[in-house]
Enzyme design. Structure first.
Site, PDB file in Angstrom:
ATOM      1  N   ASN A 210       0.715  -1.202   0.129  1.00  0.00           N
ATOM      2  CA  ASN A 210       0.190  -0.075   0.084  1.00  0.00           C
ATOM      3  C   ASN A 210       0.864   1.161   0.047  1.00  0.00           C
ATOM      4  OD1 ASN A 210      -2.430  -1.186  -0.214  1.00  0.00           O
ATOM      5  ND2 ASN A 210      -3.152  -1.075   1.818  1.00  0.00           N
TER       6      ASN A 210
ATOM      7  N   LEU B  87      -0.601   5.763 -11.681  1.00  0.00           N
ATOM      8  CA  LEU B  87       0.070   7.074 -12.049  1.00  0.00           C
ATOM      9  C   LEU B  87      -0.923   8.175 -12.493  1.00  0.00           C
ATOM     10  CD1 LEU B  87       3.104   5.424 -13.849  1.00  0.00           C
ATOM     11  CD2 LEU B  87       3.024   6.493 -11.702  1.00  0.00           C
TER      12      LEU B  87
ATOM     13  N   CYS C 172      -8.117   2.407   3.014  1.00  0.00           N
ATOM     14  CA  CYS C 172      -6.739   1.667   3.207  1.00  0.00           C
ATOM     15  C   CYS C 172      -5.548   2.583   3.046  1.00  0.00           C
ATOM     16  CB  CYS C 172      -6.836   0.648   2.165  1.00  0.00           C
ATOM     17  SG  CYS C 172      -7.892  -0.632   2.678  1.00  0.00           S
TER      18      CYS C 172
HETATM   19  P1  NAD Z   1     -15.190  -2.639   7.436  1.00  0.00           P
HETATM   20  O1  NAD Z   1     -15.087  -1.472   8.793  1.00  0.00           O
HETATM   21  O2  NAD Z   1     -16.070  -2.250   6.406  1.00  0.00           O
HETATM   22  O3  NAD Z   1     -15.886  -4.003   8.043  1.00  0.00           O
HETATM   23  C1  NAD Z   1     -15.471  -4.434   9.511  1.00  0.00           C
HETATM   24  C2  NAD Z   1     -16.811  -5.322   9.880  1.00  0.00           C
HETATM   25  O4  NAD Z   1     -16.272  -5.933  11.138  1.00  0.00           O
HETATM   26  C3  NAD Z   1     -17.767  -4.204  10.413  1.00  0.00           C
HETATM   27  O5  NAD Z   1     -18.949  -4.428  10.032  1.00  0.00           O
HETATM   28  C4  NAD Z   1     -17.967  -4.519  12.000  1.00  0.00           C
HETATM   29  O6  NAD Z   1     -19.255  -4.062  12.531  1.00  0.00           O
HETATM   30  C5  NAD Z   1     -17.457  -5.849  11.976  1.00  0.00           C
HETATM   31  N1  NAD Z   1     -17.034  -6.395  13.381  1.00  0.00           N
HETATM   32  C6  NAD Z   1     -16.186  -5.706  14.221  1.00  0.00           C
HETATM   33  N2  NAD Z   1     -15.811  -6.675  15.296  1.00  0.00           N
HETATM   34  C7  NAD Z   1     -16.453  -7.510  15.082  1.00  0.00           C
HETATM   35  C8  NAD Z   1     -16.809  -8.915  15.653  1.00  0.00           C
HETATM   36  N3  NAD Z   1     -16.142  -9.135  17.073  1.00  0.00           N
HETATM   37  N4  NAD Z   1     -17.656  -9.973  15.383  1.00  0.00           N
HETATM   38  C9  NAD Z   1     -18.178  -9.750  14.023  1.00  0.00           C
HETATM   39  N5  NAD Z   1     -18.102  -8.686  13.514  1.00  0.00           N
HETATM   40  C10 NAD Z   1     -17.421  -7.564  13.806  1.00  0.00           C
HETATM   41  O7  NAD Z   1     -13.703  -2.718   7.077  1.00  0.00           O
HETATM   42  P2  NAD Z   1     -13.290  -3.561   5.729  1.00  0.00           P
HETATM   43  O8  NAD Z   1     -13.404  -2.246   4.875  1.00  0.00           O
HETATM   44  O9  NAD Z   1     -14.152  -4.421   5.421  1.00  0.00           O
HETATM   45  O10 NAD Z   1     -11.791  -3.953   6.232  1.00  0.00           O
HETATM   46  C11 NAD Z   1     -11.449  -4.823   7.037  1.00  0.00           C
HETATM   47  C12 NAD Z   1     -10.211  -5.151   7.213  1.00  0.00           C
HETATM   48  O11 NAD Z   1      -9.520  -5.473   5.663  1.00  0.00           O
HETATM   49  C13 NAD Z   1      -9.355  -3.824   7.524  1.00  0.00           C
HETATM   50  O12 NAD Z   1      -8.225  -4.378   8.362  1.00  0.00           O
HETATM   51  C14 NAD Z   1      -8.847  -3.200   6.222  1.00  0.00           C
HETATM   52  O13 NAD Z   1      -7.712  -2.578   6.424  1.00  0.00           O
HETATM   53  C15 NAD Z   1      -8.635  -4.498   5.386  1.00  0.00           C
HETATM   54  N6  NAD Z   1      -8.622  -4.146   3.939  1.00  0.00           N
HETATM   55  C16 NAD Z   1      -9.593  -3.293   3.585  1.00  0.00           C
HETATM   56  C17 NAD Z   1      -9.736  -3.288   2.187  1.00  0.00           C
HETATM   57  C18 NAD Z   1     -10.822  -2.274   1.498  1.00  0.00           C
HETATM   58  O14 NAD Z   1     -10.751  -2.037   0.277  1.00  0.00           O
HETATM   59  N7  NAD Z   1     -11.833  -2.156   2.205  1.00  0.00           N
HETATM   60  C19 NAD Z   1      -8.833  -3.682   1.110  1.00  0.00           C
HETATM   61  C20 NAD Z   1      -7.790  -4.747   1.902  1.00  0.00           C
HETATM   62  C21 NAD Z   1      -7.717  -4.869   3.058  1.00  0.00           C
END
Ligand code: NAD
Length: 445
Positions: free
Chosen positions: A219, A262, A272
């Site tokens: 990233n 780019l 992210c």
């Molecule tokens: P998000 O906030 O959209 O989703 C996370 C979900 O987890 C939420 O709905 C929350 O309510 C739920 N949650 C939290 N604690 C919980 C528990 N104990 N039990 C059940 N549900 C629970 O986040 P996201 O965008 O999906 O990202 C998730 C992870 O993946 C992060 O670490 C992010 O950095 C990584 N990531 C995200 C992307 C992206 O494009 N969004 C891409 C690659 C990696």
């Protein structure tokens, strides 16, 4: 391992769960947010992502994908658990790991009551060392079992692009598996072979710390490419006849560089790149190391909004009392996600400068309303947004904005003027109206 549980049904978890269910896996999704859970259980999605609703409409009524609020049940009724909860920033830039810790605690407790081998996979982006330390310690102490013997543990980062999440989940560039032991790696490889069949992507198998570093380095590098383009954009603007779009196209054809990421513009946002660059900077700083290139990458990005504002001020000779139409609010096209969207930051600055701001976005208006409130006017059509305005700023490059022509600006706006902050338009098509763009030197010469 056909029975899967996915904890956290946000962008990452829900997309992954839906794609697994679509390929015949039995998936149990766990979500703590009751509102989200209700929407998903009804066969819909709490956010917009191309193709996702269509899959959910099939797999939820089909019974392949079930949802629950109960982690324990999900772990007990599956063979592998993917943890996809959020990892937001703390105020100091470090990562708030409370969702990961909370989820892993519940998984550990469930494991204490479960017979047989179970594989736990962390997909959330976590700082180097988290899997081997925090996650492993919590799982072992809550379950009373030993990793490598009674259960497996891997860190397996997600790399998809929002807006293309389904496509990228089904066709990733590669898989990265950071396994604490050989059996965990073997089990996860088998799982993915089952999922991808003869289209198994290239896979790197390593230890968890390398896998965690790969995610952050990945990233940081992507962010650096965009900031690099923006740095040259600023130089191009000072040089008559120069155009950053051509310059970046020219370097992008060099295979050692590659043309993706780019695009000069307002800079990078989303859920992210901002939080992950902050996280790795803070992580390194705490070890006494300055990641200079990442620091500069963030600085260039921060400057880009003020720079766009200064271009708008130049075009209108001040913003006070002027009407500005902003097209696009999502952090990128193809999503309704506005987390750390550059367009939202731009709108906030325009209002601070006293402009009357009208906004449009094909998907993100509802989310934008939650943060911008009554500071701006919301338009449901492009035409309505442009009507009576002094300047149009293209802030997110949705494909539908391509069809805007200079004659539309002349017909609808008080004074036809376009500031292209995403380089969507060909400057030659806008002869006869006031036109400026990021990275475009004076074209009269
Ligand atoms: P998000 O906030 O959209 O989703 C996370 C979900 O987890 C939420 O709905 C929350 O309510 C739920 N949650 C939290 N604690 C919980 C528990 N104990 N039990 C059940 N549900 C629970 O986040 P996201 O965008 O999906 O990202 C998730 C992870 O993946 C992060 O670490 C992010 O950095 C990584 N990531 C995200 C992307 C992206 O494009 N969004 C891409 C690659 C990696």
């Amino acid at each position: 391992m056909k029975r899967v549980s996915v904890i956290g049904l946000g962008y990452v978890g829900l997309t992954f769960a839906a794609c697994l269910a679509d390929r015949g896996f039995e998936v149990l999704g766990v979500e703590v947010d009751k509102e989200k859970l209700k929407i998903i259980a009804s066969g819909s999605s709490p956010f917009y992502e191309e193709g996702l609703k269509d899959i959910l409409r099939k797999v939820i009524p089909g019974g392949y994908f079930k949802v629950t609020g109960d982690v324990s049940k999900a772990v007990k009724e599956s063979d592998v658990t993917f943890v996809c909860v959020g990892t937001p920033s703390n105020p100091d830039g470090s990562v708030d790991l409370s969702q990961v810790e909370g989820a892993v605690k519940c998984v550990g407790r469930a494991l204490s009551e479960k017979k047989g081998y179970h594989l736990v996979v962390i997909r959330s982006t976590v700082p180097p060392g988290t899997t081997d330390n925090l996650v492993k310690d919590v799982l072992e102490s809550e379950s009373g079992k030993m990793v490598g013997k009674d259960f497996g543990l891997c860190f397996n980062p997600e790399f998809f692009r929002e807006g293309k999440a389904v496509e990228d989940t089904l066709n990733p560039d590669r898989l990265v598996i950071g396994a604490v032991d050989q059996r965990s790696a073997k089990e996860l490889m088998e799982f993915y072979r089952d999922f991808y069949g003869d289209r198994m992507p290239s896979t790197i198998i390593t230890n968890p710390i390398n896998a965690e570093l790969i995610k952050y380095a990945n990233n940081a590098f992507l962010a650096m490419k965009i900031s690099f383009a923006n740095m040259f954009a600023r130089l191009c603007e000072k040089l008559p006849g120069a155009d950053v779009k051509v310059v970046m196209e020219g370097i992008g054809l060099d295979k050692r560089i590659g043309k993706a990421f780019l695009g000069a513009g307002l800079g990078w946002g989303g859920s992210c790149l901002p939080k992950d660059t902050r996280a790795i900077l803070t992580f390194a700083k705490n070890l006494g190391f300055d990641l200079k290139l990442v620091r500069a990458t963030v600085e260039v990005n921060e400057e880009q909004i003020d720079h766009a504002i200064s271009l708008a001020e130049k075009m209108l000779r001040g913003l006070e009392g002027k009407t500005v139409s902003v097209l696009g609010l999502a952090f990128k096209p193809g999503t309704d996600d506005i987390r750390e969207s550059r367009a939202i930051k731009l709108v906030e600055k325009l209002t601070e400068k006293g402009a009357r701001v009208k906004v449009h976005d094909p998907k993100a208006l509802d989310n934008a309303r939650k943060v911008l409130g009554n500071k701006v006017e919301y338009s449901i059509s492009i035409e309505e947004c442009l009507r009576g305005s002094d300047l149009c700023i293209l802030a997110t490059e949705w494909p539908e904005y391509r069809r805007i022509k200079p004659r539309d600006l002349r017909k609808l706006m008080r004074s036809p003027a376009m500031l292209d902050c995403r380089r969507l338009y060909n400057p030659k098509d806008f002869k006869g109206v006031k036109f400026m763009a990021i990275g475009l030197g004076d074209q009269e010469h």
